[in-house]
Design a protein around this motif. Sequence first.
Motif, PDB file in Angstrom:
ATOM      1  N   ILE A 121       0.114   4.368   0.221  1.00  0.00           N
ATOM      2  CA  ILE A 121      -0.075   5.038   1.082  1.00  0.00           C
ATOM      3  C   ILE A 121      -0.199   4.941   2.552  1.00  0.00           C
ATOM      4  N   SER A 122       0.618   4.159   3.011  1.00  0.00           N
ATOM      5  CA  SER A 122       0.949   3.412   3.803  1.00  0.00           C
ATOM      6  C   SER A 122       1.754   4.558   4.830  1.00  0.00           C
TER       7      SER A 122
ATOM      8  N   TRP B  15       1.589   7.431   5.598  1.00  0.00           N
ATOM      9  CA  TRP B  15       1.114   8.294   6.882  1.00  0.00           C
ATOM     10  C   TRP B  15       0.341   7.729   7.838  1.00  0.00           C
TER      11      TRP B  15
ATOM     12  N   SER C 261       1.061  -0.841   0.172  1.00  0.00           N
ATOM     13  CA  SER C 261      -0.190   0.055   0.104  1.00  0.00           C
ATOM     14  C   SER C 261       0.989   0.971  -0.420  1.00  0.00           C
TER      15      SER C 261
END
Length: 314
Positions: free
Chosen positions: A78-79, A81, A75
């Motif tokens: 996105i991961s 964050w 991911s």
Amino acid sequence: MFLAEKQGNTSVSSAFASNRVIPEDQNTTSRPAMEGDAADQLKVRRIDDQDQSNASLGFCGWILVILSYLFMIVSFPISIWLCIKIVKEYERAIIFRLGRILAGGAKGPGLFFVLPCTDSFVKVDMRTISFDIPPQEILTKDSVTVSVDGVVYYRVQNAILAVANITNADSATRLLAQTTLRNVLGTKNLSQILSDREEIAHNMQTTLDVATDEWGIKVERVEIKDVKLPVQLQRAMAAEAEASREARAKVIAAEGEMNASRALKEAAIVISESPAALQLRYLQTLTTIAAEKNSTIVFPLPMDLVQNLMGAKK
């Protein structure tokens, strides 16, 4: 030095070991409770926590950790964050991996990394906190009921102990401060409470600091704010103080009268040696009366003239 509490049976302890962090002196008496430097104790405790964490993850735990890493990679970005967290200068973060405290101790200040799904963290404020002790109705040693309140200043000294050893360190410290205030003042007389506030505050600070050491709390200062007495007792004390002041005033007035009479006696002896001195005293009195601009002037007659007049009448 701090160790993780373990069960007696070694075969069961690997699966059901407790995660509560306790001081070593509760299990052995080889060293005093306050012996050693705090930094060395924290360093050894972190090493022990790391050994326990690595040994207690188990096969399933490592599988979940690897899956978390894979999920983070898949991911990405996105991961990122979800994995990067920030704590402020006055905060520390305690990371739990699969329910156990992560090796390395508290994180922060600044950036730190957590795994999704398997890691959770708790922020701990390291600043000094102050709170008011609610007014406590206390029966003193001499059977007087007083209402006393105070203020306590404390801070979190060890973030791991504050999270792992107690549910709510702030609430526990507040309740303990109220109980300690009642216990300490219950052994004092009213006069001692009113005059020895600094000593009482120091005793409370020492007692609270020792009791909260296992919670990672450092009590920095305790102050007694106000001592409220019952209205009837205030009136009685005021009447006693007024009577004492009146007695001292009467003694001072009597001493003044005695000194004045002695001075008048000495003045009379001096005036009796010179009859003209009495006449000069009369004139000085007239000058004083005239300076006040009174309409009535009293003119004293010489005593020898009065005596001559009285003799002539006879």
